[in-house]
Each structure stands twice: as structure tokens, then as C-alpha cells.
Design an enzyme around this catalytic site. Structure first.
Site, short mmCIF file in Angstrom:
data_model
loop_
_atom_site.label_atom_id
_atom_site.label_comp_id
_atom_site.label_asym_id
_atom_site.label_seq_id
_atom_site.Cartn_x
_atom_site.Cartn_y
_atom_site.Cartn_z
CG ASP A 281 -43.10 -21.25 14.73
OD1 ASP A 281 -42.30 -21.18 16.03
OD2 ASP A 281 -42.01 -21.35 13.07
C1 BGC Z 1 -40.52 -23.62 14.91
C2 BGC Z 1 -40.74 -24.22 15.08
C3 BGC Z 1 -39.22 -25.03 16.54
C4 BGC Z 1 -39.83 -23.64 17.30
C5 BGC Z 1 -39.33 -24.06 19.11
C6 BGC Z 1 -38.98 -22.55 15.54
O1 BGC Z 1 -38.48 -21.51 15.44
O2 BGC Z 1 -40.14 -22.49 13.84
O3 BGC Z 1 -41.25 -25.75 13.80
O4 BGC Z 1 -40.78 -26.00 16.87
O5 BGC Z 1 -39.15 -23.03 16.72
O6 BGC Z 1 -38.07 -24.76 18.83
#
Ligand code: BGC
Length: 756
Positions: A281
């Protein structure tokens, strides 16, 4: 077993075993030509950031990295033009011309926005859900993308957690079915087609188990709880062929997911046979430092060793892995393995055959926000709404007389799309006022009054207005606004109050300790209720709310979630009866926050409370009931469904036999309608404690007024099985209680005995 799963996944990815071997041979041949730096470069996923979107497409820094072969994928940009410019850098200017993969948070639609995922799941309609993902893929690929950061399959039992809006609620079986539908919708039968994209299952794992519902908080749970309740949806998505998976921010057994070898290798690859790649993530590798695991070099090495292949944004792998190799902390083979998985994904997407296959200037106009896509969104939204209450059959409304339409969300496009709509344009959405006005034409009179701010609390508003003003504070005083609304109500035959949460009051980083409708809106509702006029509440929100007062005082309550682009039209369809609501909630609505976590598939205690007497020395609260306000699976219809008793084809079974459990469902009301018939099974005595019941099947059945249908479920030992103390999936002989009904709390039941 593992073989079957891998094969199924391969078929869904459009790959025969031969093709898969072919891909891996090609990927290995390419790997052999790469320098170590180029291999590490493939593990790097970056986003050029907002300022770059209208400029040179990518920042000079990212641009030069792409040319040097230091970027494997980009996310955060879309449109054929921007994606082409970026892809040109990789394909035309890097030494080996390796194309990049382009990702985005396509969560519930790309530009035609569908209801938030919690709403989608409330439809219990897998066909519609799959179709919504298919449309999202068609639109996103028309915009140059080939990788969706979705489905989000985290089980959540805590409505304080804002991201409960992004998942399918609390049940692992339903969650698994939705996960499969979404993966199939995105990936289709041929991942290399230019209108399908790779799914990324997230957030692996257990992210929804955050303590106290506080975002990014610690997760700590037993293996049995993981295997039985939290892991099944991830596994279902993987078995459905999902090409990639995203690690979560939280820790598991005191090791952050992004560096957790048990999770990313032993479970995911060895036990489940996952063959795709794992992306972190957003900076979750770097965040292991704050978790207390070590400096950037240490955590990046740990992540790679654990089985993480791609590093989102943080660049820990890019900047430290060569050093770690020199120091013997990771091997070239570790890098090769991660790099190969990413190259294979690009082969599967067809990017080596044609790096520009998703880039076609003619497609956006043809494929995005089309009338057909909007129509699908409207249908999906109507199917996701849940009728929580309907006293005196006040709904459906007549298209006559005077309707007072009030509330901060009544004439508001800004908040109809909900959370995570990166490419969605709220200005393209339909407000409730617009939808209702369109539906009634000049047959009824609609008087609109805002009545209240979403919140009067400026600090709270600032918090939720980070992506633009969603919760504005009016220049008029709260009293003036309420007076105007009450005056409108006094002139009307019925009040429709559209209240709830602004779009980003749920979603990432939107935990709430108080999940009621904000005070400003409650004051409005109380004033409206005092007029004595029938009060219909339409809720726009991203999570279960506490609604005890509303349940007692409103004439009707329609849970509309954040319905998406066609919000107002879909709400009007339901309010005026063009569509008879059929949704059922997939996350329990508590009476008060103090009951959380509250979920239907709980365990019994040694001192269960049966609800009678004061319950001294029983498992209960002094000041609150144990029951939720609305249980899992609950939702009303304008018509009335009657269930017959259950008929079992056998009451005594042995070994691998199967039986059929059926009920006759009758539409005993005056409207055609759909009912979600739910099958639950209880296993009262086992070698470990079991939950009081578990959902094991469901069917959405459509019946004309007066019509009856037999609804049957086939039951085998698979539906009896559970993970025992050795984490083996077993079933144990004995008595079982088969339950079929309209919600987890209202079922018919029948016992049977199953011997070995
Ligand atoms: C989130 C994810 C997301 C990623 C990219 C993160 O902060 O937890 O769900 O896909 O950002 O935007």
C-alpha cells in the site's frame, strides 16, 4: 486442490497452461537481459502527483527515472494522451523498452460512478455487481488504464472504521461472492483484451480489524478468527484469478503486513497457490519504520524477503536494495523473483505485444459516461438501496400534492458519489431534487429547503473538506435554515428529508467515534418531526449509523448510501415506486457505539442472555440491549413476502450425502418485488466454539404480486465445515440447524442429523 485453483485462475486470466509457460519463458528471457538496477526499477511504483497532471504528464524526476528504467508502473494519471506520453518515455527512451503498467483507484466505477461498495453488496445481486465492474473496466481502459486497485474485500465489524464503506460488510461468504464477481467483471475472460484490466485485491490482510475502528490501527486476532471470518474473501478473489494483491497498512501477529513472510509467502503463495504479484500500500514499506521494525534499508529488505514485489511510492526498494545485496541481506534471486512476477503481469496484460493497446484517443468519447453506462448505474443504485422502515406504507410516494424536500443533501450533487472517486466528476451527478423533479414533472409540487448544514462544527468540516468543500457552512444561521424548512413542511403533505454524511465522512482516514447523524441535522429532523407531517428520511452515508431516534420518529427510512452518478434518479425511482426496494444491509446497524463490534455471526458466551429479566450475571449491558437496531441481512420491501416452513429432503444424512432445503416464498402484498432469501446454518456442538449461525447461501428471487415460488438450496458437508484448532477445514458429525429467512434475525428453522 491447489492445482485446481491455479488452473481455474489461469483459465479466467485467459491463459492455458501452455500460454502461462510461454509467458514465464518470455519473462525469464527478458530478465536475463536486465541489469540489477533495471530489475529493481521494475519494483518501483510511483505517482507523478497532482501538479503534474496538467503539465509535462510526469515530473522531471519521475520522467528521468522512467527513462533510466527505474519505474515499473505509474498510478494517478489517466486519459489516452497522458498515459501515452508516459508510456512513450518507457517504451521509446529506456534501454530495454519495457512498458509500464498504469493503475488507479477505480473502486466503484471510473467516471460513471456506481454506489459505494457497501451499497453494491447490499444489492446481493452478483450479476449487477459484475456488470458494474465490467463497465468500470471499459471506462478505465478507455482512459489508458490497465490496473484497478480494487476489489477491497476487507471484512469489517466496526462501523466506526470509515473504510467499511469500501467493502462488502461483515460476512465472509457474501464478501467472497462479491469479490469473485468484481474480479470477473474487471478481468473478463481475456486479460489482454483492451477493455479488461487487472484486479488488485486489497488490503491483504485483516485491515478491517483495526482496534477501536481507528484508521491504520493495530490488528490482533486469533488464527481461527482469521481463517474463518477474515481471510475467505481474499482467497475467493485469488481463486477467481485476481492478478495482483495489495498488502495492508496494519500488522499481523506483530509483523506489519508488508513485511510479513507468513502472510505473503507461506499463506498466500504456499497454501493458496497465488501466482500474481504483490504491491505494497501507499508507503506501507516505509511505514514499517514507524511500526518499529527498523530503518528504510532494513524494512525494504524485509519486505522483499517476505514476498512483496512492488513498492508503492516509498522508493525504499529503489534506493536501498543494491546496498542490501552488497551486504548480503537480500539476494539477486530475491529481486529476480519479484521482477519476474511484475514482468509476467505485463505479459498477461498484453503490454509486450502492444504497449499502447489501452491507449486509443477515440475511446473516451465512445465508452465513458455513455447513456448506457449511466442507465446501468441508475439500476445498480436502485437495487442497492435498503428500506429500513415504512410505517403506514407511506412509501411509495404518490406523484401528487406537495412534497417538502429538505436537508443538506437534498439538493446536493457534491456528495452523491461517495468516497474514492478519483476520476469521478460530481458535477455530472444528479441531485435528489433534480431526480425527483424530473420524476414528478408538474404533477406534484416540490418545495426545497436546505434546513441545516451537514455539520455546524467548522473543525470537523475542515477535516472532511480536504478534497474540496463537501460540508459547507451556510451564511444563514441554523435557526433561520430550520425555520425555512419547517415552513416548507407545514405547507406539504409529506416531508422527504435527505440527511447523513458528506462523501468523505467515510472512507480512508475517516474513522468516527460517534456514528450518529451530525447534531445540526438531528436538530432539523426533530423540528420536522414536530410538525406532525409524515417524515420520510433518505440517508446518504457510507457506513451503518446509529439511528434509534430516527427509527422511532420517522415514518419511513430509506438507506440510499452514496448512490453514484445517477443518485437523484435512482432515489426517485425507489421513492415513487418505479423500483421496489430489495436491498438488505450487509453490516449490522448498532443501536449505540458502545455495542461495537457487533455482528450477527458472533459466538455464544458461557452466560448467554435471553433478553428476559434484568440479566444479572449474564452477558449483557446495564444500559443497552444486546440487539442491534437493524440486523445483518435486514431490509424491507413495498410488498410482503411470506415464508413457508422449511422442507428438508432428508433429516438424517451420512458422509458425503447432500440434501435439499426448500421454502415456498409467497409475494403476499400488492407490488411485484425481489427478495433476498438467505440460508444460515448453526452447528450447536463442535470441538471448538462456533458462531451462533453462518450465512451459507442466498438467492435473489423475483415475484409478481400474488405469486409463489419454491426456493431450494443444496447443502453438502462443505457448508458444515470450519477451521478447527489445527486450522484444518473439517466438518464434525452431529446435529445442525438449517435456517432460511428474510434476515439473519428472522428465519424459519429445521434440525437434521449428519453422521460420519
Ligand atoms: C489506500 C489504498 C489505495 C492507495 C493508492 C492508499 O492510501 O489505502 O486503498 O489503493 O492509497 O491510492
Amino acid at each position: 486442490m491447489k492445482k485446481t485453483i491455479t488452473l481455474t485462475a489461469a483459465i479466467i486470466l485467459g491463459l492455458t497452461a501452455f500460454a502461462q509457460n510461454d509467458i514465464s519463458t518470455k519473462a525469464k528471457a527478458l530478465l536475463a537481459k536486465m541489469t540489477l538496477d533495471e530489475k529493481i526499477g521494475q519494483l518501483n511504483l510511483v505517482t507523478p502527483g497532482g501538479g503534474m497532471l496538467t503539465g509535462a504528464v510526469v515530473s522531471s524526476d519521475v520522467e528521468s527515472k522512467i527513462k533510466k528504467g527505474q519505474v515499473g508502473g505509474l498510478f494517478g494519471i489517466y486519459s489516452p494522451e497522458k498515459v501515452r506520453k508516459a508510456q512513450d518515455l518507457a517504451v521509446k527512451e529506456s534501454r530495454l523498452h519495457i512498458p509500464m503498467i498504469f493503475g488507479l483507484d477505480v473502486i466503484h466505477g471510473h467516471k460513471t460512478i456506481f454506489p459505494i461498495p457497501l451499497g453494491l453488496s447490499a444489492s446481493w445481486d452478483m450479476g449487477l455487481i459484475e456488470a458494474s465492474a465490467q463497465i468500470a473496466a471499459k471506462e478505465a481502459t478507455a482512459d489508458g488504464l490497465n490496473w484497478a486497485f480494487s476489489p477491497m474485500v476487507d471484512i469489517a465489524r466496526d462501523a466506526r472504521w470509515g473504510r467499511i464503506s469500501e467493502g462488502s460488510g461483515e460476512d465472509p461468504f457474501l464478501g467472497g461472492e462479491v469479490a469473485k464477481a468484481v474480479v470477473h467483471g474487471y478481468q473478463g475472460k481475456n486479460l489482454a483484451a483492451n477493455n479488461t484490466m487487472m484486479a488488485c485485491v486489497k488490503h491483504f490482510a485483516l485491515y478491517g480489524g483495526a482496534e477501536a475502528g481507528r484508521e491504520y490501527n493495530t490488528v490482533d486476532m486469533s488464527r481461527i478468527k482469521m481463517y474463518e471470518y477474515y481471510l475467505p474473501p481474499y482467497k475467493a478473489a485469488i481463486d477467481a484469478g485476481a492478478g495482483s494483491i495489495m498488502s495492508s497498512f496494519n500488522e499481523i501477529d506483530a509483523v506489519p503486513a508488508s513485511g510479513n513472510q507468513w502472510l505473503l509467502t507461506d499463506l498466500l503463495r504456499k497454501q493458496w497457490g497465488f501466482k500474481g504479484f504483490v504491491v505494497s500500500d501507499y508507503t506501507s514499506v516505509n511505514e514499517m519504520t514507524a511500526h518499529g521494525i527498523g530503518d528504510l534499508q532494513t524494512v525494504s529488505a524485509k519486505a522483499l524477503k517476505a514476498g512483496l514485489d512492488m513498492d508503492m511510492v516509498g522508493e525504499g526498494m529503489l534506493t536501498t536494495l543494491s546496498k542490501s545485496i552488497k551486504e548480503g541481506k537480500v539476494s539477486i534471486a530475491d529481486v529476480d523473483q519479484a521482477c519476474l512476477r511484475i514482468l509476467e503481469a505485463k505479459f498477461k496484460l498484453g503490454l509486450f505485444d502492444d504497449p499502447y493497446r489501452y491507449i486509443d484517443d477515440a475511446r473516451p468519447a465512445k465508452d465513458i459516461l455513455t447513456a448506457e453506462n449511466r442507465e446501468a448505474s441508475r439500476k445498480m443504485a436502485a437495487h442497492s438501496m435498503v428500506l429500513l422502515r415504512n410505517n403506514h406504507q407511506i412509501l411509495p410516494l404518490k406523484k401528487s400534492g406537495t412534497i417538502a424536500l429538505v436537508g443538506p443533501l437534498a439538493h446536493n450533487r457534491r456528495n452523491m458519489l461517495g468516497t474514492w472517486v478519483v476520476a469521478g466528476d460530481w458535477q455530472k451527478s444528479v441531485s435528489v431534487y433534480e431526480g425527483m423533479q424530473q420524476a414528478v414533472g408538474n404533477t406534484a409540487n416540490i418545495i426545497y429547503a436546505k434546513g441545516a448544514n451537514i455539520t455546524d462544527d467548522a473543525k470537523f468540516a475542515a477535516h472532511v473538506n480536504v478534497f474540496g468543500v463537501q460540508a459547507d457552512i451556510d451564511t444563514r444561521s441554523p435557526a433561520d435554515m430550520i425555520n425555512e424548512a419547517v415552513a416548507a413542511a407545514n405547507k406539504a403533505d409529506v416531508i422527504v428529508a435527505v440527511v447523513g454524511e458528506s462523501a468523505d465522512m467515510s472512507g480512508e482516514s475517516s474513522s468516527r467515534a460517534d456514528i450518529s447523524i451530525p447534531a445540526s441535522q438531528q436538530t432539523l429532523l426533530k423540528a420536522l418531526s414536530a410538525t406532525g407531517k409524515p417524515l420520510v428520511i433518505v440517508l446518504i452515508n457510507g457506513r451503518p449509523l446509529t439511528l434509534v431516534w430516527e427509527n422511532e420518529h420517522a415514518t419511513a427510512i430509506l438507506e440510499a448510501w452514496a448512490p453514484g452518478t445517477e443518485a437523484g434518479n435512482a432515489i426517485a425511482d425507489v421513492l415513487f415506486g418505479a423500483y421496489n426496494p430489495s436491498g438488505k444491509i450487509t453490516a449490522t446497524f448498532p443501536r449505540s457505539v458502545g455495542q461495537i463490534p457487533i455482528y450477527y455471526n458472533h459466538k455464544n458466551t458461557g452466560r448467554p442472555f435471553d433478553g428476559t429479566g434484568i440479566g444479572k450475571f449474564k452477558s449483557n449491558y446495564l444500559d443497552e440491549s444486546n440487539d442491534p437496531l437493524y440486523p445483518f441481512g435486514y431490509g424491507l420491501s413495498y410488498t410482503k413476502f411470506e415464508y413457508s416452513d422449511i422442507k428438508l429432503s432428508k433429516k438424517e444424512l451420512k458422509g458425503n450425502e447432500k440434501l435439499t432445503a426448500s421454502v415456498v416464498l409467497k409475494n403476499a402484498g400488492n407490488y411485484a418485488g425481489e427478495e433476498v432469501v438467505q440460508l444460515y446454518i448453526s452447528d450447536p456442538v463442535a470441538s471448538i466454539t462456533r458462531s451462533v449461525k453462518d450465512l451459507k447461501g442466498f438467492q435473489k428471487v423475483s415475484l409478481q404480486a400474488g405469486e409463489s415460488k419454491t426456493v431450494s438450496f443444496e447443502i453438502g458437508t462443505e457448508q458444515l465445515s470450519f477451521f478447527n484448532s489445527d486450522l484444518k477445514k473439517v466438518w464434525e458429525p452431529g446435529e445442525f440447524i438449517i435456517q432460511i429467512g428474510t434476515s439473519s434475525a428472522e428465519v424459519k428453522s429445521e434440525k437434521l442429523v449428519w453422521n460420519k
